[in-house]
Each structure stands twice: as structure tokens, then as C-alpha cells.
Design a protein around this motif. Structure first.
Motif, PDB file in Angstrom:
ATOM      1  N   CYS A 131       0.732  -1.272   0.000  1.00 19.89           N
ATOM      2  CA  CYS A 131      -0.097   0.057   0.175  1.00 19.89           C
ATOM      3  C   CYS A 131       0.989   1.311   0.045  1.00 19.89           C
ATOM      4  CB  CYS A 131      -1.061   0.070   1.425  1.00 19.89           C
ATOM      5  SG  CYS A 131      -2.063  -1.256   1.149  1.00 19.89           S
ATOM      6  N   PRO A 132       0.545   2.422  -0.708  1.00 20.16           N
ATOM      7  CA  PRO A 132       1.418   3.763  -0.631  1.00 20.16           C
ATOM      8  C   PRO A 132       1.290   4.591   0.547  1.00 20.16           C
ATOM      9  CG  PRO A 132      -0.879   3.831  -1.815  1.00 20.16           C
ATOM     10  CD  PRO A 132      -0.991   2.644  -1.216  1.00 20.16           C
ATOM     11  N   SER A 133       1.263   3.913   1.721  1.00 15.02           N
ATOM     12  CA  SER A 133       1.629   4.451   3.107  1.00 15.02           C
ATOM     13  C   SER A 133       0.778   5.723   3.183  1.00 15.02           C
ATOM     14  CB  SER A 133       3.160   4.779   2.834  1.00 15.02           C
ATOM     15  OG  SER A 133       3.445   5.088   4.559  1.00 15.02           O
ATOM     16  N   GLY A 134      -0.528   5.801   3.002  1.00 19.73           N
ATOM     17  CA  GLY A 134      -1.364   6.833   3.039  1.00 19.73           C
ATOM     18  C   GLY A 134      -1.338   8.013   1.911  1.00 19.73           C
ATOM     19  N   ARG A 135      -0.454   7.673   0.965  1.00 18.82           N
ATOM     20  CA  ARG A 135      -0.163   8.794  -0.253  1.00 18.82           C
ATOM     21  C   ARG A 135      -1.410   8.529  -0.958  1.00 18.82           C
ATOM     22  NH1 ARG A 135       4.728   7.049   1.256  1.00 18.82           N
ATOM     23  NH2 ARG A 135       6.176   8.552   2.254  1.00 18.82           N
ATOM     24  N   VAL A 136      -1.876   9.799  -1.676  1.00 21.71           N
ATOM     25  CA  VAL A 136      -2.799   9.501  -2.836  1.00 21.71           C
ATOM     26  C   VAL A 136      -2.192   9.094  -3.977  1.00 21.71           C
ATOM     27  CG1 VAL A 136      -4.354  10.764  -4.347  1.00 21.71           C
ATOM     28  CG2 VAL A 136      -4.481  11.094  -1.809  1.00 21.71           C
TER      29      VAL A 136
ATOM     30  N   CYS B 270      -3.095  -4.275   4.721  1.00 25.90           N
ATOM     31  CA  CYS B 270      -3.086  -5.675   3.457  1.00 25.90           C
ATOM     32  C   CYS B 270      -1.797  -6.050   3.838  1.00 25.90           C
ATOM     33  CB  CYS B 270      -3.504  -5.208   2.385  1.00 25.90           C
ATOM     34  SG  CYS B 270      -3.669  -6.508   1.145  1.00 25.90           S
ATOM     35  N   ILE B 271      -1.657  -7.196   4.504  1.00 22.80           N
ATOM     36  CA  ILE B 271      -0.314  -7.884   4.491  1.00 22.80           C
ATOM     37  C   ILE B 271      -0.597  -9.227   4.423  1.00 22.80           C
ATOM     38  CG2 ILE B 271      -0.729  -7.933   7.088  1.00 22.80           C
ATOM     39  CD1 ILE B 271       2.491  -7.286   7.320  1.00 22.80           C
ATOM     40  N   SER B 272       0.499  -9.998   3.888  1.00 19.49           N
ATOM     41  CA  SER B 272       0.653 -11.335   3.821  1.00 19.49           C
ATOM     42  C   SER B 272       0.420 -11.976   4.931  1.00 19.49           C
ATOM     43  CB  SER B 272       1.577 -11.952   2.774  1.00 19.49           C
ATOM     44  OG  SER B 272       2.940 -11.613   3.491  1.00 19.49           O
ATOM     45  N   ALA B 273       0.025 -13.266   4.979  1.00 23.88           N
ATOM     46  CA  ALA B 273       0.071 -13.983   6.323  1.00 23.88           C
ATOM     47  C   ALA B 273       1.306 -14.191   6.955  1.00 23.88           C
ATOM     48  CB  ALA B 273      -0.968 -15.049   6.154  1.00 23.88           C
TER      49      ALA B 273
ATOM     50  N   ARG C 252       4.524   0.765   4.441  1.00 29.81           N
ATOM     51  CA  ARG C 252       4.120   0.182   3.131  1.00 29.81           C
ATOM     52  C   ARG C 252       2.898  -0.615   3.003  1.00 29.81           C
ATOM     53  NH1 ARG C 252       7.075  -4.392   1.178  1.00 29.81           N
ATOM     54  NH2 ARG C 252       8.044  -5.231   2.819  1.00 29.81           N
ATOM     55  N   PHE C 253       2.487  -1.229   4.259  1.00 20.16           N
ATOM     56  CA  PHE C 253       1.710  -2.143   4.390  1.00 20.16           C
ATOM     57  C   PHE C 253      -0.016  -1.394   4.760  1.00 20.16           C
ATOM     58  CE2 PHE C 253       5.107  -5.048   5.241  1.00 20.16           C
ATOM     59  CZ  PHE C 253       5.162  -5.785   4.232  1.00 20.16           C
ATOM     60  N   ILE C 254       0.259  -0.242   5.055  1.00 28.02           N
ATOM     61  CA  ILE C 254      -1.025   0.552   5.413  1.00 28.02           C
ATOM     62  C   ILE C 254      -1.402   1.685   4.341  1.00 28.02           C
ATOM     63  CG2 ILE C 254      -1.780   2.173   7.231  1.00 28.02           C
ATOM     64  CD1 ILE C 254       0.953   1.242   8.803  1.00 28.02           C
TER      65      ILE C 254
ATOM     66  N   LYS D 116       1.854   6.254  11.038  1.00 33.37           N
ATOM     67  CA  LYS D 116       2.794   5.983  12.007  1.00 33.37           C
ATOM     68  C   LYS D 116       2.149   5.166  13.337  1.00 33.37           C
ATOM     69  CE  LYS D 116       6.824   7.590  14.634  1.00 33.37           C
ATOM     70  NZ  LYS D 116       6.856   6.310  15.392  1.00 33.37           N
ATOM     71  N   VAL D 117       0.920   5.736  13.419  1.00 32.37           N
ATOM     72  CA  VAL D 117       0.373   5.374  14.721  1.00 32.37           C
ATOM     73  C   VAL D 117      -0.113   3.754  14.478  1.00 32.37           C
ATOM     74  CG1 VAL D 117      -1.861   5.565  16.180  1.00 32.37           C
ATOM     75  CG2 VAL D 117      -0.822   7.487  15.228  1.00 32.37           C
ATOM     76  N   VAL D 118      -0.604   3.293  13.045  1.00 34.44           N
ATOM     77  CA  VAL D 118      -0.952   2.244  12.935  1.00 34.44           C
ATOM     78  C   VAL D 118       0.455   1.277  12.920  1.00 34.44           C
ATOM     79  CG1 VAL D 118      -2.013   0.684  11.300  1.00 34.44           C
ATOM     80  CG2 VAL D 118      -3.144   2.823  11.696  1.00 34.44           C
ATOM     81  N   SER D 119       1.301   1.826  12.221  1.00 30.93           N
ATOM     82  CA  SER D 119       2.708   0.815  12.005  1.00 30.93           C
ATOM     83  C   SER D 119       3.143   0.846  13.420  1.00 30.93           C
ATOM     84  CB  SER D 119       3.756   1.997  11.428  1.00 30.93           C
ATOM     85  OG  SER D 119       4.788   1.372  11.391  1.00 30.93           O
ATOM     86  N   ASP D 120       3.370   1.545  14.450  1.00 33.37           N
ATOM     87  CA  ASP D 120       3.486   1.303  15.594  1.00 33.37           C
ATOM     88  C   ASP D 120       2.904   0.333  16.322  1.00 33.37           C
ATOM     89  OD1 ASP D 120       5.818   3.240  15.277  1.00 33.37           O
ATOM     90  OD2 ASP D 120       4.826   4.700  16.661  1.00 33.37           O
ATOM     91  N   LEU D 121       1.414   0.404  16.113  1.00 39.35           N
ATOM     92  CA  LEU D 121       0.656  -0.627  16.833  1.00 39.35           C
ATOM     93  C   LEU D 121       1.040  -1.935  16.466  1.00 39.35           C
ATOM     94  CD1 LEU D 121      -1.693  -1.108  18.782  1.00 39.35           C
ATOM     95  CD2 LEU D 121      -3.359  -0.622  17.098  1.00 39.35           C
TER      96      LEU D 121
END
Length: 140
Positions: A18-23, A39-42, A101-103, A90-95
């Protein structure tokens, strides 16, 4: 491999990148949003999803599903709803302890949209009962 997400929700993005929140097409523009999607592979998931659901209860609505019955490599779709708060990746990445890149910044406006999105693929339709969440998703 390219997959097309629900047109109302997403721009075309490669699975697991995913494009990390970028349009798409507007390089460097980060979006704050109430809804975020992972969206991340198992094989790349590094945390116990059930533990995050327990920790986030009451603060963040979370729903996820494992897509392992369609033609794609097994992967998770995780949708997070921060309510009235707008958060950066970054909040989701840290959690979740994952790379940004997956967000994706999600474009939907309701859980009805996301319930459909989580269960639909081009070659298989998952049951709503396969979605795991920390709230009652059946009312949507």
C-alpha cells in the motif's frame, strides 16, 4: 500482481504494498484519516491480532479477515476505525509493528462499505461470519 479494491475505497495498489497513506499520483502527500487499512501477507504478520483487538477495545474499532480461499497468496485485510480521531500511518505502524508500506488510508465512510470490502474478492465471496472484530459488525 495487481488487485483492484472496491473503487469507492481505493486506488489500484499492489497486494501487500500500500502507498503508505499517499494519494496515488500525489507523491509525498500523507493523509490523516479516521479509517486505515492494512493489507499484509499472512507470513509477514508479526503480532497476535487477537491481542491487539483486546488492547484496542473501546478505543479503536478493528475488523479483520484472512483471505486464504481465493487465488491470491494468503493475506489479511485489517480495517481500523479511530472514530472522531484522524491519525497518520505511523500510529498504525507502531501498533502492529509493521512497515508503513502495508498501510493504506481507507476511502470508505461506513462499516457497511468495509463489511462488503472484507468479504468480497473477484474469485471468491467470504462469509461475514469469517470476519473477526472487537464490536458487533452484524448491525451493519
Amino acid at each position: 500482481m495487481w488487485i483492484t479494491h472496491l473503487t469507492l475505497l481505493y486506488i489500484r495498489v499492489p497486494l501487500g504494498a500500500c502507498p503508505s497513506g499517499r494519494v496515488k499520483g500525489v507523491k509525498g502527500v500523507k493523509m490523516k484519516s479516521r479509517f486505515k487499512e492494512i493489507c499484509i501477507s499472512a507470513e509477514n504478520i508479526t503480532v497476535e491480532l487477537d491481542e491487539i483487538i483486546k488492547v484496542a477495545a473501546g478505543e479503536i474499532k478493528i475488523a479483520y479477515i484472512l483471505h486464504d480461499k481465493n487465488n491470491a497468496k494468503p493475506h489479511y485485510h485489517i480495517v481500523l476505525d479511530f472514530g472522531n480521531n484522524r491519525v497518520e500511518d505511523k500510529v498504525v505502524s507502531d501498533l502492529f509493528k509493521i512497515d508503513r508500506r502495508f498501510i493504506c488510508t481507507a476511502r470508505g465512510t461506513s462499516w457497511t462499505d468495509y463489511k462488503w470490502y472484507l468479504t468480497y474478492t473477484h474469485d471468491y465471496e467470504y462469509s461475514a461470519n469469517e470476519i473477526v472484530s472487537n464490536f458487533d459488525l452484524s448491525i451493519f
